[in-house]
Design a protein around this motif. Structure first.
Motif, short mmCIF file in Angstrom:
data_model
loop_
_atom_site.label_atom_id
_atom_site.label_comp_id
_atom_site.label_asym_id
_atom_site.label_seq_id
_atom_site.Cartn_x
_atom_site.Cartn_y
_atom_site.Cartn_z
N LEU A 80 0.83 -1.19 0.15
CA LEU A 80 -0.26 0.17 0.06
C LEU A 80 1.05 1.17 0.04
CD1 LEU A 80 -2.81 -0.88 2.59
CD2 LEU A 80 -2.72 -1.32 -0.02
N HIS A 83 2.59 1.51 -3.34
CA HIS A 83 1.68 1.94 -4.47
C HIS A 83 1.55 3.42 -4.44
CE1 HIS A 83 1.28 -1.92 -6.16
NE2 HIS A 83 0.76 -2.46 -5.21
N ALA A 84 1.16 3.88 -2.94
CA ALA A 84 1.09 5.45 -2.88
C ALA A 84 2.08 6.17 -3.15
CB ALA A 84 0.78 5.63 -1.34
N PHE A 87 1.78 6.08 -7.06
CA PHE A 87 0.42 7.07 -7.27
C PHE A 87 1.01 8.52 -7.21
CE2 PHE A 87 -3.18 9.40 -6.12
CZ PHE A 87 -3.92 8.99 -7.18
N SER A 149 -1.99 5.70 0.90
CA SER A 149 -2.01 4.16 1.34
C SER A 149 -3.05 3.64 1.80
CB SER A 149 -0.75 3.98 2.17
OG SER A 149 0.60 4.42 2.14
N MET A 152 -5.72 2.99 -1.03
CA MET A 152 -5.40 1.98 -2.25
C MET A 152 -6.25 1.01 -2.23
SD MET A 152 -3.14 3.99 -3.60
CE MET A 152 -2.58 2.87 -4.98
N ARG A 153 -6.44 0.15 -1.28
CA ARG A 153 -7.24 -0.84 -1.21
C ARG A 153 -8.26 -0.96 -0.05
NH1 ARG A 153 -5.46 -6.37 -3.35
NH2 ARG A 153 -5.10 -5.54 -5.11
#
Length: 181
Positions: A80, A83-84, A87, A149, A152-153
């Motif tokens: 997370l 990916h942040a 992003f 973060s 993200m999910r």
């Protein structure tokens, strides 16, 4: 493969907090891959035996995700954060696996599961222990990275949901003082 450790810790955490179901076989495949690499007799990136074990660990990780029907056995708080960072376009252009590995060390610290054995392993494979090395102006962007973060999910509970931003930042400073080289 280090992410399997922090990811499965997050999975256990979520199971205790929300009764999220854990697929025991997937969990064990994931953990087995991580422990096999950290406890390998001769950790050496030039060793064919070590590389074979790493490849088998990746295959087992894929099997774990297939068994669980999602990425939970191998993807938790460390992914997370990674990916942040991506992003927000803050990455230092590191390979995904390397970036996630560095972040896994910090997440294991947050989970109170960062052992000297794991730190020594990371040093033997030349994995940086400094999470701030993963992105541009990490400390300046810290709270935004955490905010993204957590989004993200949606619904994937991790250690990031246990602490508020200030507590995680305080833990980051302690981690940095102790582990980061």
């Amino acid at each position: 493969i280090l992410s399997n450790m922090s990811a499965t810790n997050d999975w256990l955490f979520a199971s205790k907090k929300t009764n999220e179901k854990i697929n025991d076989i997937a969990f064990q495949f994931s953990r087995m891959s991580a422990h096999a690499s950290v406890n390998f007799e001769r950790i050496d990136l030039n060793s064919k035996d070590f590389i074979k074990m790493i490849i088998q660990g990746q295959v087992n990780s894929g099997i774990a995700m297939g068994l669980s029907g999602n990425s939970r056995p191998c993807s938790g708080s460390e992914h997370l954060i990674s990916h942040a960072i991506d992003f927000l376009k803050l990455s230092n252009n590191q390979l995904h696996g390397y970036q996630v590995g560095v972040i896994s060390l910090f997440c294991l610290y947050l989970q109170n599961d960062l052992s000297d054995k794991i730190v020594n392993y990371s040093r033997k494979i030349s994995l940086n222990q400094d999470i701030s090395s993963t992105c541009i102006d990490f400390e300046y962007n810290f709270k935004e990275i955490l905010k993204i973060s957590r989004s993200m999910r949606p619904g994937r509970l991790t250690i990031l949901d246990y602490y508020d931003d200030n507590k995680i930042y305080d833990m980051y400073l302690r981690y940095k003082d102790y582990y980061a080289i």
